[in-house]
Design an enzyme around this catalytic site. Sequence first.
Site, PDB file in Angstrom:
ATOM      1  N   TYR A 120     -10.306  -1.270  10.212  1.00 41.29           N
ATOM      2  CA  TYR A 120      -8.942  -0.750  10.282  1.00 41.29           C
ATOM      3  C   TYR A 120      -8.460  -0.728  11.732  1.00 41.29           C
ATOM      4  O   TYR A 120      -7.382  -1.232  12.061  1.00 41.29           O
ATOM      5  CB  TYR A 120      -8.895   0.654   9.657  1.00 41.29           C
ATOM      6  CG  TYR A 120      -7.506   1.225   9.499  1.00 41.29           C
ATOM      7  CD1 TYR A 120      -6.791   1.035   8.336  1.00 41.29           C
ATOM      8  CD2 TYR A 120      -6.918   1.968  10.522  1.00 41.29           C
ATOM      9  CE1 TYR A 120      -5.514   1.570   8.179  1.00 41.29           C
ATOM     10  CE2 TYR A 120      -5.652   2.507  10.379  1.00 41.29           C
ATOM     11  CZ  TYR A 120      -4.950   2.309   9.205  1.00 41.29           C
ATOM     12  OH  TYR A 120      -3.697   2.841   9.059  1.00 41.29           O
ATOM     13  N   ASP A 177       0.312   8.158   4.300  1.00 37.85           N
ATOM     14  CA  ASP A 177      -0.374   8.979   3.305  1.00 37.85           C
ATOM     15  C   ASP A 177       0.040  10.446   3.392  1.00 37.85           C
ATOM     16  O   ASP A 177       0.412  11.067   2.392  1.00 37.85           O
ATOM     17  CB  ASP A 177      -1.894   8.869   3.471  1.00 37.85           C
ATOM     18  CG  ASP A 177      -2.372   7.430   3.377  1.00 37.85           C
ATOM     19  OD1 ASP A 177      -1.580   6.580   2.939  1.00 37.85           O
ATOM     20  OD2 ASP A 177      -3.527   7.157   3.738  1.00 37.85           O
ATOM     21  N   ASP A 202       2.712   0.644   8.128  1.00 39.24           N
ATOM     22  CA  ASP A 202       3.148   1.953   8.672  1.00 39.24           C
ATOM     23  C   ASP A 202       2.897   2.074  10.169  1.00 39.24           C
ATOM     24  O   ASP A 202       3.756   2.521  10.921  1.00 39.24           O
ATOM     25  CB  ASP A 202       2.588   3.149   7.871  1.00 39.24           C
ATOM     26  CG  ASP A 202       1.080   3.272   7.823  1.00 39.24           C
ATOM     27  OD1 ASP A 202       0.380   2.347   8.292  1.00 39.24           O
ATOM     28  OD2 ASP A 202       0.590   4.310   7.314  1.00 39.24           O
ATOM     29  N   GLU A 245       1.830  -2.629   2.812  1.00 36.04           N
ATOM     30  CA  GLU A 245       0.478  -2.263   3.256  1.00 36.04           C
ATOM     31  C   GLU A 245       0.249  -2.711   4.692  1.00 36.04           C
ATOM     32  O   GLU A 245       0.579  -3.838   5.060  1.00 36.04           O
ATOM     33  CB  GLU A 245      -0.530  -2.931   2.317  1.00 36.04           C
ATOM     34  CG  GLU A 245      -1.672  -2.060   1.917  1.00 36.04           C
ATOM     35  CD  GLU A 245      -1.255  -0.848   1.085  1.00 36.04           C
ATOM     36  OE1 GLU A 245      -1.084   0.244   1.680  1.00 36.04           O
ATOM     37  OE2 GLU A 245      -1.104  -0.975  -0.134  1.00 36.04           O
ATOM     38  N   HIS A 246      -0.325  -1.802   5.461  1.00 33.48           N
ATOM     39  CA  HIS A 246      -0.596  -2.040   6.891  1.00 33.48           C
ATOM     40  C   HIS A 246       0.702  -2.290   7.664  1.00 33.48           C
ATOM     41  O   HIS A 246       0.714  -3.011   8.650  1.00 33.48           O
ATOM     42  CB  HIS A 246      -1.612  -3.175   7.086  1.00 33.48           C
ATOM     43  CG  HIS A 246      -2.982  -2.782   6.605  1.00 33.48           C
ATOM     44  ND1 HIS A 246      -3.851  -2.051   7.374  1.00 33.48           N
ATOM     45  CD2 HIS A 246      -3.597  -2.974   5.416  1.00 33.48           C
ATOM     46  CE1 HIS A 246      -4.963  -1.825   6.674  1.00 33.48           C
ATOM     47  NE2 HIS A 246      -4.834  -2.365   5.485  1.00 33.48           N
ATOM     48  N   GLU A 289      -6.735  13.622  11.229  1.00 30.97           N
ATOM     49  CA  GLU A 289      -7.544  12.501  10.729  1.00 30.97           C
ATOM     50  C   GLU A 289      -7.990  11.603  11.883  1.00 30.97           C
ATOM     51  O   GLU A 289      -9.128  11.132  11.919  1.00 30.97           O
ATOM     52  CB  GLU A 289      -6.757  11.711   9.681  1.00 30.97           C
ATOM     53  CG  GLU A 289      -7.588  10.611   9.061  1.00 30.97           C
ATOM     54  CD  GLU A 289      -7.406  10.474   7.565  1.00 30.97           C
ATOM     55  OE1 GLU A 289      -6.751  11.336   6.940  1.00 30.97           O
ATOM     56  OE2 GLU A 289      -7.930   9.495   7.021  1.00 30.97           O
ATOM     57  N   GLY A 297      -9.491   5.132  -2.036  1.00 32.45           N
ATOM     58  CA  GLY A 297      -8.269   4.584  -1.436  1.00 32.45           C
ATOM     59  C   GLY A 297      -7.005   5.202  -2.007  1.00 32.45           C
ATOM     60  O   GLY A 297      -5.935   4.610  -1.935  1.00 32.45           O
TER      61      GLY A 297
HETATM   62  C1  GLA Z   1      -4.629   3.699   4.930  1.00 29.99           C
HETATM   63  C2  GLA Z   1      -3.939   4.498   6.038  1.00 29.99           C
HETATM   64  C3  GLA Z   1      -2.425   4.329   5.960  1.00 29.99           C
HETATM   65  C4  GLA Z   1      -2.027   2.865   5.866  1.00 29.99           C
HETATM   66  C5  GLA Z   1      -2.843   2.135   4.806  1.00 29.99           C
HETATM   67  C6  GLA Z   1      -2.576   0.673   4.789  1.00 29.99           C
HETATM   68  O1  GLA Z   1      -4.314   4.260   3.700  1.00 29.99           O
HETATM   69  O2  GLA Z   1      -4.258   5.862   5.917  1.00 29.99           O
HETATM   70  O3  GLA Z   1      -1.835   4.949   7.077  1.00 29.99           O
HETATM   71  O4  GLA Z   1      -2.132   2.234   7.110  1.00 29.99           O
HETATM   72  O5  GLA Z   1      -4.230   2.344   4.982  1.00 29.99           O
HETATM   73  O6  GLA Z   1      -1.284   0.410   4.370  1.00 29.99           O
END
Ligand code: GLA
Length: 391
Positions: free
Chosen positions: A227, A177, A39, A36-37, A165, A129
């Site tokens: 974010y 995603d 990418d 997570e976080h 996006e 989410g």
């Molecule tokens: C959201 C973003 C993704 C990623 C996650 C955290 O889903 O769209 O690109 O950064 O948060 O892992």
Amino acid sequence: MPRDQTLHEQFLEIFGETGGRIHQVRAPGRVNLIGEHTDYNEGFVFPMAIEPEVRMVCRGRDDARVRLASTVFPGKIAEFSLAEKIIRVEGTDRWTNYARGVAAEFLAGGIPLTGMDALIGNTLPVGGGLSSSAAIEVATALCFLALGGLDIDMSRLALLCQKAEHEFAGVPVGIMDQTVVISGRAGHVLLLDCRDLSKQFVALDSNELRVVIVNSMVKHELSAGEYGKRRKECEQGVAFFRKLNPGVRALRDVSMSQVEDAKGQLDDVVWRRCRHVVSENARTQEAARMLARKEYEKVGELMVQSHQSLRDDYEVSSPELDFLSSEAMKVKAVYGARMTGGGFGGCIVALAQPRAVEALVEHVTRAYRDKFGKAPSAFVTTATAGAKIVE
Ligand code: GLA
């Protein structure tokens, strides 16, 4: 995969019969098992496409107009024109920004589009989410491709949707995603290298494992700015490490011992953000290896560590997500549980033995209701295939 007949009929009710060719597309949501976080730090993620999905039914128009309806907003038709500059809108038509963004990015990329009438159906919780936004972007893109009889490279498609996006939803998301929504594989989890977009698929044995998602019912709001703030903090970290080593392009290039050595030299918040990203990257690659070797306890431990790191170092969890994750871990035969996705609300994901599912859902539902006075929503999902033109 069969068409969704109800949605098809709703489309005809809304837009009428004209005899024109009708297409239907599917784009799944996603759940991230770990990573997570990472990418947008050019690291690794380990998501899979899930059963809840966006479906779109569409038919071409020859006047360059795009008319959109959604089962979430019955009775409404919003529209924009491909012949004029496409802009982001505020107010009640905000939900059309994803489609607007995709159209704008396709046109900017030189991909010719035709107008369409389209109906969006969605079984994904909005703000849960689970990437309902990426699913809508990708579904819109597939509608345009189906109607135009066009084919484009899947990585390019993911990048175009990501850009949509950024520009039209205002959130500087990474590439996870959109990629897994497009490229998910049934029965598999995707280990994605977000630097070069190379993919490795790891089988998820459905005789031995269940993936359970529990929605805290607290909407996560990424555009609230947290974010983007995290991304900036990571950039500050990169700038620091680059001074020591010019070869550092992203936190991906920093090792755990370099992070340890930097303690006290970097602002503490930035330092903790770096520690999360660097440790999460290692955990993610390890979890993929362990899942392939069916060392489920180990995968579970890594998930729990990931949650703690997101909670303490990255500070993107919430009391609800902390509670759901730790309650899930109290249930026998649950291997691991953690928050999933961007954070600040949304869902947790748990990896469990099939026999644990009933007790897990029962326990977290009761405990959550006692503590927060509201019911979470829980479901089991298999790993599904990525987005497709159904007909
Ligand atoms: C959201 C973003 C993704 C990623 C996650 C955290 O889903 O769209 O690109 O950064 O948060 O892992």
